[in-house]
Write an enzyme that holds these catalytic residues in place. Structure first.
Site, PDB file in Angstrom:
ATOM      1  N   GLU A  92     -18.062  76.660  30.106  1.00  0.00           N
ATOM      2  CA  GLU A  92     -17.384  75.451  30.587  1.00  0.00           C
ATOM      3  C   GLU A  92     -17.951  74.229  29.864  1.00  0.00           C
ATOM      4  O   GLU A  92     -19.149  74.173  29.599  1.00  0.00           O
ATOM      5  CB  GLU A  92     -17.663  75.345  32.093  1.00  0.00           C
ATOM      6  CG  GLU A  92     -16.766  74.422  32.855  1.00  0.00           C
ATOM      7  CD  GLU A  92     -17.033  74.482  34.368  1.00  0.00           C
ATOM      8  OE1 GLU A  92     -17.012  75.593  34.959  1.00  0.00           O
ATOM      9  OE2 GLU A  92     -17.286  73.417  34.946  1.00  0.00           O
ATOM     10  N   GLU A 125     -16.213  64.899  34.141  1.00  0.00           N
ATOM     11  CA  GLU A 125     -15.864  64.791  35.554  1.00  0.00           C
ATOM     12  C   GLU A 125     -16.001  63.331  35.947  1.00  0.00           C
ATOM     13  O   GLU A 125     -17.025  62.705  35.661  1.00  0.00           O
ATOM     14  CB  GLU A 125     -16.811  65.648  36.404  1.00  0.00           C
ATOM     15  CG  GLU A 125     -16.631  67.122  36.122  1.00  0.00           C
ATOM     16  CD  GLU A 125     -17.737  68.016  36.680  1.00  0.00           C
ATOM     17  OE1 GLU A 125     -17.411  69.082  37.200  1.00  0.00           O
ATOM     18  OE2 GLU A 125     -18.927  67.644  36.567  1.00  0.00           O
ATOM     19  N   GLN A 135     -19.360  61.891  34.561  1.00  0.00           N
ATOM     20  CA  GLN A 135     -20.364  62.950  34.431  1.00  0.00           C
ATOM     21  C   GLN A 135     -19.936  63.914  33.337  1.00  0.00           C
ATOM     22  O   GLN A 135     -18.747  64.232  33.225  1.00  0.00           O
ATOM     23  CB  GLN A 135     -20.503  63.686  35.763  1.00  0.00           C
ATOM     24  CG  GLN A 135     -21.390  64.932  35.690  1.00  0.00           C
ATOM     25  CD  GLN A 135     -21.822  65.434  37.059  1.00  0.00           C
ATOM     26  OE1 GLN A 135     -22.583  64.787  37.756  1.00  0.00           O
ATOM     27  NE2 GLN A 135     -21.351  66.607  37.440  1.00  0.00           N
ATOM     28  N   THR A 136     -20.874  64.370  32.527  1.00  0.00           N
ATOM     29  CA  THR A 136     -20.596  65.459  31.589  1.00  0.00           C
ATOM     30  C   THR A 136     -21.506  66.627  31.937  1.00  0.00           C
ATOM     31  O   THR A 136     -22.590  66.444  32.506  1.00  0.00           O
ATOM     32  CB  THR A 136     -20.841  65.049  30.117  1.00  0.00           C
ATOM     33  OG1 THR A 136     -22.213  64.672  29.951  1.00  0.00           O
ATOM     34  CG2 THR A 136     -19.937  63.901  29.705  1.00  0.00           C
ATOM     35  N   ASN A 137     -21.056  67.831  31.588  1.00  0.00           N
ATOM     36  CA  ASN A 137     -21.856  69.023  31.905  1.00  0.00           C
ATOM     37  C   ASN A 137     -21.379  70.153  31.013  1.00  0.00           C
ATOM     38  O   ASN A 137     -20.318  70.056  30.387  1.00  0.00           O
ATOM     39  CB  ASN A 137     -21.670  69.387  33.382  1.00  0.00           C
ATOM     40  CG  ASN A 137     -22.718  70.360  33.903  1.00  0.00           C
ATOM     41  OD1 ASN A 137     -23.699  70.684  33.217  1.00  0.00           O
ATOM     42  ND2 ASN A 137     -22.519  70.853  35.119  1.00  0.00           N
ATOM     43  N   TRP A 168     -19.787  66.200  47.763  1.00  0.00           N
ATOM     44  CA  TRP A 168     -20.854  65.846  46.831  1.00  0.00           C
ATOM     45  C   TRP A 168     -20.573  64.661  45.913  1.00  0.00           C
ATOM     46  O   TRP A 168     -21.479  64.053  45.368  1.00  0.00           O
ATOM     47  CB  TRP A 168     -21.203  67.057  45.936  1.00  0.00           C
ATOM     48  CG  TRP A 168     -20.103  67.432  44.985  1.00  0.00           C
ATOM     49  CD1 TRP A 168     -19.009  68.184  45.271  1.00  0.00           C
ATOM     50  CD2 TRP A 168     -19.968  67.050  43.606  1.00  0.00           C
ATOM     51  NE1 TRP A 168     -18.202  68.298  44.162  1.00  0.00           N
ATOM     52  CE2 TRP A 168     -18.755  67.626  43.133  1.00  0.00           C
ATOM     53  CE3 TRP A 168     -20.762  66.287  42.727  1.00  0.00           C
ATOM     54  CZ2 TRP A 168     -18.315  67.455  41.815  1.00  0.00           C
ATOM     55  CZ3 TRP A 168     -20.306  66.130  41.420  1.00  0.00           C
ATOM     56  CH2 TRP A 168     -19.112  66.702  40.976  1.00  0.00           C
ATOM     57  N   ASP A 205     -17.456  70.004  30.426  1.00  0.00           N
ATOM     58  CA  ASP A 205     -16.800  69.129  31.399  1.00  0.00           C
ATOM     59  C   ASP A 205     -16.918  67.644  31.138  1.00  0.00           C
ATOM     60  O   ASP A 205     -18.009  67.152  30.808  1.00  0.00           O
ATOM     61  CB  ASP A 205     -17.465  69.299  32.787  1.00  0.00           C
ATOM     62  CG  ASP A 205     -17.469  70.710  33.261  1.00  0.00           C
ATOM     63  OD1 ASP A 205     -16.411  71.241  33.527  1.00  0.00           O
ATOM     64  OD2 ASP A 205     -18.581  71.292  33.350  1.00  0.00           O
ATOM     65  N   ARG A 264     -36.368  68.879  38.582  1.00  0.00           N
ATOM     66  CA  ARG A 264     -35.497  70.057  38.407  1.00  0.00           C
ATOM     67  C   ARG A 264     -35.996  70.969  37.307  1.00  0.00           C
ATOM     68  O   ARG A 264     -35.933  72.182  37.417  1.00  0.00           O
ATOM     69  CB  ARG A 264     -34.090  69.594  38.035  1.00  0.00           C
ATOM     70  CG  ARG A 264     -33.130  69.556  39.168  1.00  0.00           C
ATOM     71  CD  ARG A 264     -31.803  68.985  38.676  1.00  0.00           C
ATOM     72  NE  ARG A 264     -30.810  69.992  38.378  1.00  0.00           N
ATOM     73  CZ  ARG A 264     -29.726  69.736  37.647  1.00  0.00           C
ATOM     74  NH1 ARG A 264     -29.541  68.531  37.128  1.00  0.00           N
ATOM     75  NH2 ARG A 264     -28.841  70.675  37.440  1.00  0.00           N
TER      76      ARG A 264
END
Ligand SMILES: *[C@@H]1O[C@H](CO)[C@@H](O)[C@H](O)[C@H]1NC(C)=O
Ligand SMILES: *[C@@H]1O[C@H](CO)[C@@H](O)[C@H](O)[C@H]1NC(C)=O
Ligand SMILES: *[C@@H]1O[C@H](CO)[C@@H](O)[C@H](O)[C@H]1NC(C)=O
Length: 305
Positions: A113, A117, A130-132, A208, A115, A290
């Site tokens: 994927e 978003e 947002q990117t991912n 979220w 993204d 994280r």
């Protein structure tokens, strides 16, 4: 065609005169596709509306009854994708608008994927971009970044583009590169490398999207409408099962063009750094709670070899 010819010529110049030379991508000069030609409705059928402009534009909406979305008819193994998007205005907390590539339908446990978003906000506050990306099912390793935009994305159409080659992923906003992911060996399968479909959706992300889920969708402000236009799908078609290297033979020139990309030019790098200094709100590469050890590509972005 023109694009290919000038690109070839440029390449020859490059090779002869200026190594190492890199080729900057943008949608200028690439053919756009009409919605009818290239896409199908994915869900929320009557919430996907063609505009009366020869199939160039489409609106998708979210209301109490449904969200909606569409997907490309074909799958692509490496591509340059672009679309102009205009986001819904006013109060949009909890609303998520997406524009992304995925093969989750074909590869349930090991999907890829890439993204964009867009995360809505309470009235008057700006949308967050947002990117991912995920590769081969790496969903436990989110690679999110979030940014503020330098314009109001609800006022006009802006171009959001993804360049995806076997070695690089670049996210562009209005031709400004905002993020570069360079494949490094240590990423293994985490770098997306199976054929994908291009998708766009609008949905209720109350859990979220805004304030970590504190600000829910308020349907008093519905319908929420996102508009898409000027689609560019410049890539190699692959078979729908998403097999690697099932690309059709006619795409040799496109594949060659994509493969000329070997990192940003110095000018593009400058633009990206300028953007990131001012607009980067969050990067997983800087999140030591994280990822006590940053993921392997974190120090490799943006540099050409
Ligand atoms: C797109 O296709 C649909 C269904 O075939 C048709 O009803 C519609 O008129 C077409 N729109 C354009 C702009 O070509
Ligand atoms: C936003 O709200 C203002 C004031 O209520 C209204 O005039 C305007 O049409 C709304 N814009 C959108 C895109 O809904
Ligand atoms: C991708 O995942 C599949 C299934 O888990 C695995 O067999 C394959 O080796 C992985 N590919 C890479 C490049 O890691």
């Amino acid at each position: 065609m023109l694009f290919n010819i000038s690109c070839r010529r440029f390449l020859i110049l490059c090779t002869v005169l200026l190594p190492p030379c890199v080729f900057g991508f943008s949608s200028h000069g690439l053919p756009t596709s009409s919605f009818n030609e290239s896409f199908v409705r994915l869900f929320g059928n009557d919430h996907v509306v063609f505009l009366d402009d020869g199939g160039k534009s489409v609106e998708i909406s979210l209301d109490r009854s449904s969200g909606s979305g569409f997907a490309s008819q074909l799958t692509y193994l490496y591509s340059y994708f672009s679309a102009s998007v205009k986001l819904p205005g006013n109060y949009t907390a909890g609303v998520v608008v997406t524009y992304y590539t995925s093969n989750a339908a074909e590869h349930k446990t090991n999907h890829d994927e890439i993204d964009f978003e867009f995360l809505g906000n309470t009235g008057g506050n700006p949308w967050t971009l947002q990117t991912n990306l995920y590769g081969n099912g790496s969903t436990s390793r989110g690679r999110e970044e979030r940014y503020a935009l330098w314009f109001d994305p609800t006022q006009d159409f802006h171009a959001y583009s993804i360049l995806w080659t076997s070695a690089w992923i670049v996210y562009y906003v209005d031709d400004v590169p905002v993020r570069v992911v360079r494949k490094v060996d240590a990423m293994g399968g985490d770098f997306p490398s199976k054929a994908m479909t291009l998708l766009a959706t609008i949905w209720d992300g109350s859990d979220w999207a805004t304030g970590g889920g504190r600000n829910k969708v308020d349907y008093k402000h519905a319908p929420f409408i996102a508009k898409y236009s000027d689609f560019v799908l410049y890539g190699c078609h692959a078979n729908p099962a998403g097999e690697e290297l099932a690309a059709d033979q006619t795409c040799g020139d496109i594949a060659a063009d994509l493969n000329t990309f070997n990192g940003l030019t110095a000018e593009e790098r400058g633009k990206m750094e300028n953007f990131r200094v001012k607009n980067l709100m969050y990067s997983y590469c800087n999140d030591r709670s994280r990822y006590p050890t940053p993921l392997p590509e974190c120090n490799a972005g943006g540099k050409s070899s």
